[in-house]
Design a protein around this motif. Structure first.
Motif, PDB file in Angstrom:
ATOM      1  N   LEU A 442       0.850  -1.193   0.000  1.00  0.00           N
ATOM      2  CA  LEU A 442       0.000   0.000   0.000  1.00  0.00           C
ATOM      3  C   LEU A 442       0.885   1.242   0.000  1.00  0.00           C
ATOM      4  O   LEU A 442       1.730   1.418   0.884  1.00  0.00           O
ATOM      5  N   LEU A 443       0.684   2.112  -1.003  1.00  0.00           N
ATOM      6  CA  LEU A 443       1.448   3.355  -1.135  1.00  0.00           C
ATOM      7  C   LEU A 443       0.469   4.520  -1.148  1.00  0.00           C
ATOM      8  O   LEU A 443      -0.432   4.580  -1.985  1.00  0.00           O
ATOM      9  N   LEU A 444       0.683   5.456  -0.224  1.00  0.00           N
ATOM     10  CA  LEU A 444      -0.232   6.576  -0.049  1.00  0.00           C
ATOM     11  C   LEU A 444       0.525   7.878  -0.282  1.00  0.00           C
ATOM     12  O   LEU A 444       1.432   8.220   0.479  1.00  0.00           O
ATOM     13  N   ASN A 445       0.168   8.604  -1.370  1.00  0.00           N
ATOM     14  CA  ASN A 445       0.819   9.864  -1.712  1.00  0.00           C
ATOM     15  C   ASN A 445      -0.211  10.988  -1.709  1.00  0.00           C
ATOM     16  O   ASN A 445      -1.068  11.040  -2.585  1.00  0.00           O
ATOM     17  N   ASN A 446      -0.131  11.858  -0.707  1.00  0.00           N
ATOM     18  CA  ASN A 446      -1.040  13.003  -0.633  1.00  0.00           C
ATOM     19  C   ASN A 446      -2.503  12.568  -0.793  1.00  0.00           C
ATOM     20  O   ASN A 446      -3.276  13.211  -1.509  1.00  0.00           O
ATOM     21  N   SER A 447      -2.864  11.505  -0.149  1.00  0.00           N
ATOM     22  CA  SER A 447      -4.203  10.943  -0.293  1.00  0.00           C
ATOM     23  C   SER A 447      -4.703  10.448   1.060  1.00  0.00           C
ATOM     24  O   SER A 447      -4.000  10.552   2.073  1.00  0.00           O
ATOM     25  N   THR A 448      -5.911   9.878   1.051  1.00  0.00           N
ATOM     26  CA  THR A 448      -6.561   9.500   2.300  1.00  0.00           C
ATOM     27  C   THR A 448      -7.117   8.087   2.212  1.00  0.00           C
ATOM     28  O   THR A 448      -7.716   7.718   1.197  1.00  0.00           O
ATOM     29  N   VAL A 449      -6.920   7.328   3.287  1.00  0.00           N
ATOM     30  CA  VAL A 449      -7.485   5.987   3.409  1.00  0.00           C
ATOM     31  C   VAL A 449      -8.187   5.873   4.759  1.00  0.00           C
ATOM     32  O   VAL A 449      -7.603   6.201   5.800  1.00  0.00           O
ATOM     33  N   THR A 450      -9.425   5.412   4.716  1.00  0.00           N
ATOM     34  CA  THR A 450     -10.169   5.130   5.936  1.00  0.00           C
ATOM     35  C   THR A 450     -10.721   3.720   5.815  1.00  0.00           C
ATOM     36  O   THR A 450     -11.445   3.410   4.862  1.00  0.00           O
ATOM     37  N   ALA A 451     -10.376   2.865   6.765  1.00  0.00           N
ATOM     38  CA  ALA A 451     -10.771   1.458   6.672  1.00  0.00           C
ATOM     39  C   ALA A 451     -11.223   0.968   8.044  1.00  0.00           C
ATOM     40  O   ALA A 451     -10.585   1.259   9.060  1.00  0.00           O
ATOM     41  N   GLU A 452     -12.296   0.182   8.008  1.00  0.00           N
ATOM     42  CA  GLU A 452     -12.868  -0.317   9.256  1.00  0.00           C
ATOM     43  C   GLU A 452     -13.384  -1.727   9.026  1.00  0.00           C
ATOM     44  O   GLU A 452     -14.038  -2.014   8.019  1.00  0.00           O
ATOM     45  N   SER A 453     -13.081  -2.594   9.942  1.00  0.00           N
ATOM     46  CA  SER A 453     -13.578  -3.971   9.872  1.00  0.00           C
ATOM     47  C   SER A 453     -14.757  -4.136  10.818  1.00  0.00           C
ATOM     48  O   SER A 453     -15.079  -3.242  11.606  1.00  0.00           O
ATOM     49  N   ASP A 454     -15.386  -5.309  10.727  1.00  0.00           N
ATOM     50  CA  ASP A 454     -16.503  -5.599  11.616  1.00  0.00           C
ATOM     51  C   ASP A 454     -16.138  -6.803  12.474  1.00  0.00           C
ATOM     52  O   ASP A 454     -15.005  -7.275  12.454  1.00  0.00           O
ATOM     53  N   THR A 455     -17.102  -7.312  13.181  1.00  0.00           N
ATOM     54  CA  THR A 455     -16.820  -8.413  14.096  1.00  0.00           C
ATOM     55  C   THR A 455     -16.532  -9.693  13.320  1.00  0.00           C
ATOM     56  O   THR A 455     -17.032  -9.910  12.220  1.00  0.00           O
ATOM     57  N   GLY A 456     -15.728 -10.555  13.953  1.00  0.00           N
ATOM     58  CA  GLY A 456     -15.368 -11.836  13.369  1.00  0.00           C
ATOM     59  C   GLY A 456     -14.393 -12.541  14.271  1.00  0.00           C
ATOM     60  O   GLY A 456     -14.067 -12.078  15.368  1.00  0.00           O
TER      61      GLY A 456
END
Length: 875
Positions: A442-456
C-alpha cells in the motif's frame, strides 16, 4: 400474383367450373389487380380458398379462419372482390425478417404494408444497410429466429420515435430471442426501442433480448433490452441474457438498459455478456441481472474501458456466485472521468461487486458493495493491482455467514495519488475474518485511506505487508473480535509525513493498535490505541526515527491520561494501551546577531532542542550583498571578504612650470611639464573640468602640456588648479592669472613701469611719469605730464613715450609733442616752476647729463619694447 382455387365440396356443375376458370385467366392477364366473384360473392361454409398473401407464401381460408389479403379480411364465407396480384419480374430478397416478413426489393419502402399497426413504419435502405423503425410495434408469438432477424454481415437499425420489438412465450424451440443478428448490429437515431423476450417464461430454452454473433454498438438513442423470469421450476440449464454478444461491445452514446431475469438453477443470468472487449464512452448504462447459478451484471474476458460515462451494474442472487462487474482472465478495468456503481447480490458461494486483474482510476469514482454470502465470502473489490489519480473509491462487503471472510477491498497492490481517497468497510464474519482493507503493498501519496472492519474471529482495519505514507492520512479501526483485533497490521511501515490513527477493538487474546516488525518515522504523527484483551500492544516494536527526527512521545491507558515520556523504551511502545508520537513542538527564538559563511548569512535559533539544522530554513537566510567587486564588507551582516589588491599607482610630479603666472591679454602660452609617460597621457583638468583638446597642445618629454593664450585669457584673475592625467596616475599644481599693468612710475624720478602703448600707431596709454618719465609702449606715445603739468605725472614729469610707426606723444600741460621719428622730445619741457626750457642739446663736453639720463631712459624703454609678448613666469 397468382390465385388458385382448390377443390371444395365438389357438387358443382361443369359450367360453374368453366366460368370460374375463365375468371382466373382474366386475373392472370391483369397487371395489378384482379376482380373475382363467386356465387354472388358468397361461398358455402367449409369451402377452401387458396390465396397468395405475399411473395412465395400461401395461406388458406378454411372453416371460418380469417386471413388478410391487401388489407381485406377473407373468411370461409366471404371472398373479397379485389386483391393484389403477383408482380412480374425478378425480386431481390434481403436476409432480414421483420415480424416474419422477409425484406425484399418489392417491400423495402414499406416492409409491413397491410399491417394496420405498422403500415409505413418499417423501411429498409439497401444502399446504406439501414433499417428504420419509426414508431413501430413489432410483436411476434415465439419466433425462434426473433421478431427482428438479420442473417447479413452487418445491420444498422435507426430509431425514430418510440418503438417496440417483442417475442412472446412459446415452447419447442432451442433458442428464443427478440432481436437476432448473425453479423454486426448497430443502433442509432434519436428515438427509442424496447426489446423484450417473454416477460414470464414457463417453458425451456435459452432466452435473449438481443443476441448478436458479431460486434454490437449503440451510437445514440435509447435501447432497453429485457428478458423475463423463468417461472417454471426445472433442473435444466437455461440461461437468461439481456444483451449477449459474441464479439466486441461498443456503447459510444445514448442510453442502454439491460435487464436479465431469473435463469434456471444450473444456468447463468447476465445483463451484458461477451468474451471480447467492452467500451463505454459518453453514455449511460444500466445493467441488472437476475438469479442463476452465476449472476453477472456485466461480463467480459478482454477488458472494460469506461470514459466520460455514468454506469450502474447489479448482479442477482447466485447459487454459485454473484459478480456485478466481472473482468475475467487477466483483463483490466479502466475508468476515466466517470462514475461507476457496482452491487453484487446474495450468493451461496462468493459475492463480489468488482472482479478484475487491474484497475486504473482517473478523475473518477467507484461505489462497490458486496452481497451477503451464505456459504463463501463477500468482497467489495477483488483486484490484483489498483492505481488511483484524483479519484475516489467507497467499498464495503456484505456479511459472511459461514466460515468465509468479509473484505471491503482486496488487492496485491494499491497506490493512491493526487488527493485520492479510499473508504473501505468489511462486514461481519461468523467463522472467518473481517478486514476493511487487505493489501500486500500500500502506497499513499497526498491521499486519504479510511478502513474499518466488523466483528469476526479476526477483525483488522487494514492489513498489509508493506506500507508507505507520504503526506497522507490514514485511519484504521478494528472491531471486537473473538481471537484478535488489530487497528493496523503492517509488517514494514514507513511514515514520511501525514497522520495515522490505528485503533483496535477488544479481543480474547490480543488487541493491537499497530502491529509491525519495522517502523521508520521521518515525519508526521502516529497514534496507536489498543482495546481490552489479555494481551495488549499499542505498538509491537519500538519505531526508529530517521535522520534524527525529533518527536514527543506520550503514553498511558488512554488519550486523557497519557504523559510525555522523556526517554521512551520498548516497554513504552508495547506496554501501554495508548501511544502517540508527534513532531517535537518548538517555538523558535532567533538570535539578534548574524551567523554567516562565505556566501550566506542567517539568524540561528537559540531555543532548546531546535530541530532545524539546515541554514536555508533559518531566519533571514540570504546571500551576502556588496556594492561592487572591490567592496569587502557585506551590506547586511558586515561579513568581510578578501578582495584582490591592486598594484600601487605610480607617484607623478610636475617637473617644470609649477606655480606659474600668466598676465591677462598677453600672447604666447603657458607650458607645464609632468613626469608621466607620454604614451599613458589621458588629458588635463583645470579647476576640476576636463580641458577640450583645442585649448592645449601636448608633446613628449616626459609629458609637456602647453596651455594656449586664447584659453588662458578666458580665465578669471587669481589662482587655478591644474591636473595632468595619465592612465595610472596624476600630478597637479597651480597657476595664477594676473591683471594687465598700467605703467606706474617710481617716486623721485625713478623710471616707472612700462606704459602700455597702442599697437601699430594707436594712441598710447596714459603714462604717469616720475623723474624722467617711463617710455610708452611700442608704436604709441606715452601721455606723460611735464614738469609743470597737472596731468597724471608724479613729481617731475617723465619724458613722452618714444614713438615708432608714426605715433605721436601727447604731452599734457607742457604742450610738447613727440615726433614721428621716435626721437625723445625735449623742447618746451616744463620746468619745476612752470617755465619752458629753450635750450637744446649740445655736442661734446657740454652735453647735459639730464639729456644723457633721458637717452638712457629711452634706451631702457626700447629694450623693454623689444621683449613684447614674452611670458612672465614667477616662481
Amino acid at each position: 400474383m397468382e390465385r388458385r382455387l382448390k377443390k371444395g365440396c365438389v357438387s358443382e356443375k361443369r359450367k360453374w367450373l368453366f366460368s370460374l376458370f375463365g375468371l382466373c385467366l382474366m386475373a392472370m392477364a391483369l397487371p395489378d389487380t384482379v376482380h373475382a366473384q363467386t356465387d354472388g360473392g358468397n361461398l358455402s361454409p367449409g369451402r377452401e380458398v387458396a390465396d397468395t398473401l405475399s411473395d412465395g407464401e400461401e395461406r388458406k381460408a378454411e372453416n371460418g379462419e380469417a386471413l388478410t389479403v391487401s388489407g381485406q379480411t377473407v373468411s370461409g364465407s366471404v371472398v373479397p372482390v379485389q386483391y393484389m396480384a403477383r408482380a412480374a419480374g425478378d425480386v431481390t430478397e434481403y436476409e432480414i425478417w421483420v415480424k416474419g416478413v422477409q425484406v425484399t426489393s418489392r417491400n423495402a419502402d414499406n416492409v409491413l404494408a397491410g399491417d394496420p399497426e405498422n403500415d409505413g413504419k418499417v423501411k429498409y435502405n439497401p444502399d446504406t444497410g439501414i433499417l428504420t423503425l419509426d414508431g413501430a410495434n413489432i410483436v411476434c408469438e415465439a419466433r425462434e429466429e426473433g421478431s427482428l432477424r438479420s442473417e447479413r454481415d452487418a445491420l444498422t437499425v435507426q430509431l425514430l420515435n418510440q418503438n417496440a420489438i417483442k417475442n412472446e412465450s412459446v415452447s419447442g424451440y432451442p433458442m428464443i430471442c427478440a432481436v437476432f443478428s448473425k453479423g454486426d448490429l448497430t443502433f442509432c437515431g434519436d428515438g427509442s426501442v424496447e426489446i423484450a423476450c417473454q416477460p414470464d417464461i414457463t417453458s425451456g430454452r435459452n432466452r435473449y433480448a438481443i443476441k448478436c454473433e458479431g460486434n454490437f454498438e449503440l451510437q445514440s438513442g435509447t435501447v432497453s433490452a429485457i428478458v423475463g423470469n423463468y417461472t417454471k421450476n426445472t433442473s435444466a440449464a437455461y440461461t437468461t441474457q439481456a444483451v449477449a454478444v459474441s464479439k466486441a461491445v461498443r456503447i459510444t452514446g445514448g442510453k442502454l438498459t439491460a435487464r436479465a431475469g431469473r435463469a434456471t438453477k444450473k444456468a447463468q443470468s447476465a445483463a451484458i455478456m461477451t468474451t471480447e472487449r467492452i467500451e463505454i464512452s459518453n453514455a449511460e448504462v444500466i445493467a441488472e441481472s437476475g438469479e442463476g447459478l452465476h449472476s453477472f451484471g456485466i461480463y467480459t474476458n478482454a477488458g472494460l474501458d469506461i470514459r466520460n460515462s455514468s454506469v450502474s451494474f447489479t448482479s442477482g442472487r447466485g447459487s454459485g456466485g454473484s459478480i456485478a462487474v466481472a473482468c475475467q482472465n487477466g483483463s483490466k478495468l479502466t475508468v476515466n472521468d466517470s462514475n461507476v456503481t457496482a452491487v453484487s447480490g446474495e450468493a451461496d458461494g462468493n459475492s463480489t461487486a468488482v472482479v478484475s486483474t487491474e484497475l486504473e482510476l482517473n478523475n473518477s469514482s467507484i461505489e462497490a458493495k458486496g452481497g451477503i454470502s451464505t456459504g463463501g465470502g463477500s468482497w467489495g473489490l477483488s483486484i490484483g493491482r489498483m492505481v488511483l489519480h484524483n479519484s475516489r473509491i467507497a467499498t464495503e462487503s456484505g456479511s459472511a455467514q459461514s466460515s468465509g471472510n468479509s473484505v471491503g477491498a482486496w488487492s496485491e497492490e494499491l497506490e493512491l495519488n493526487d488527493n485520492s481517497s479510499v473508504t473501505a468497510k468489511g462486514g461481519t464474519s461468523a467463522g472467518g475474518g473481517s478486514w476493511g482493507l487487505s493489501i500486500d503493498k500500500l502506497l499513499l501519496n497526498n491521499s486519504t485511506v479510511t478502513a474499518e472492519s466488523d466483528t469476526g474471529n479476526y477483525s483488522t482495519g487494514i492489513w498489509c505487508s508493506e506500507l508507505e505514507i507520504n503526506n497522507g492520512t490514514m485511519t484504521a479501526k478494528g472491531r471486537d473480535a473473538i481471537t484478535e483485533s488489530d487497528g493496523l497490521s503492517a509488517a514494514a511501515f514507513k511514515l514520511n509525513g501525514g497522520s495515522v490513527r490505528a485503533e483496535a477493538g477488544g479481543a480474547a487474546d490480543w488487541s493491537v493498535g499497530l502491529w509491525t516488525n519495522n517502523l521508520e518515522i521521518s515525519g508526521g504523527t502516529l497514534v496507536a490505541i489498543a482495546g481490552q484483551a489479555d494481551g495488549i500492544n499499542a505498538i509491537t516494536l519500538a519505531p526508529s526515527f530517521v535522520n534524527g527526527y525529533k518527536v514527543i512521545v506520550k503514553a498511558g491507558n488512554g488519550e486523557a491520561d497519557a504523559d510525555i515520556i522523556a526517554s521512551p523504551t520498548d516497554e513504552t511502545y508495547w506496554g501501554n494501551a495508548y501511544v502517540s508520537i508527534e513532531p517535537h513542538s518548538h517555538i523558535h527564538t532567533w538570535s539578534n546577531t548574524w551567523t554567516f559563511d562565505d556566501a550566506h548569512h542567517w539568524h540561528v535559533c537559540t531555543g532548546e532542542a531546535c530541530g532545524i539544522t539546515d541554514h536555508a530554513q533559518m531566519d533571514a537566510y540570504g546571500e551576502h550583498a556588496y556594492d561592487n567587486d572591490k567592496d569587502a564588507d557585506c551590506n547586511v551582516c558586515g561579513a568581510k571578504r578578501t578582495v584582490p589588491s591592486e598594484p600601487d599607482a605610480p607617484s607623478y610630479q610636475i617637473l617644470d612650470g609649477a606655480n606659474g603666472e600668466w598676465m591677462l591679454e598677453e600672447e604666447g602660452s603657458l607650458k607645464i611639464r609632468g613626469s608621466g609617460d607620454f604614451a599613458k597621457f589621458e588629458g588635463a583638468r583645470v579647476d576640476g573640468d576636463l580641458l577640450a583638446k583645442e585649448n592645449y597642445e601636448v608633446q613628449p618629454g616626459s609629458t609637456i602640456v602647453t596651455l594656449k593664450a586664447a584659453y588662458l585669457n578666458t580665465l578669471a584673475e587669481g589662482s587655478h588648479n591644474f591636473e595632468m592625467l595619465w592612465t595610472d596616475g596624476a600630478a597637479d599644481t597651480v597657476f595664477t592669472i594676473a591683471a594687465k599693468n598700467s605703467g606706474n612710475g617710481g617716486n623721485n624720478g625713478e623710471t616707472g613701469e612700462n606704459g602700455n602703448g597702442g599697437n601699430n600707431g594707436g594712441t598710447g596709454g596714459n603714462g604717469s611719469g616720475g623723474n624722467n618719465g617711463g617710455t610708452g609702449e611700442t608704436g604709441s606715445s606715452g601721455n606723460n605730464s611735464g614738469a609743470d603739468g597737472t596731468g597724471n605725472g608724479s613729481h617731475n614729469g617723465g619724458a613722452g613715450g618714444s614713438s615708432t610707426d608714426g605715433g605721436s606723444g601727447n604731452v599734457s600741460a607742457g604742450s610738447n609733442s613727440g615726433t614721428n621719428t621716435g626721437s625723445v622730445p625735449i623742447s618746451n619741457i616744463p620746468t619745476a616752476d612752470g617755465n619752458k626750457k629753450d635750450n637744446v642739446p649740445k655736442t661734446g663736453d657740454d652735453t647735459s647729463y639730464a639729456w644723457i639720463w633721458a637717452m638712457l631712459a629711452a634706451s631702457g624703454a626700447g629694450i623693454f619694447l623689444t621683449g613684447k609678448g614674452r611670458k612672465t613666469i614667477r616662481r
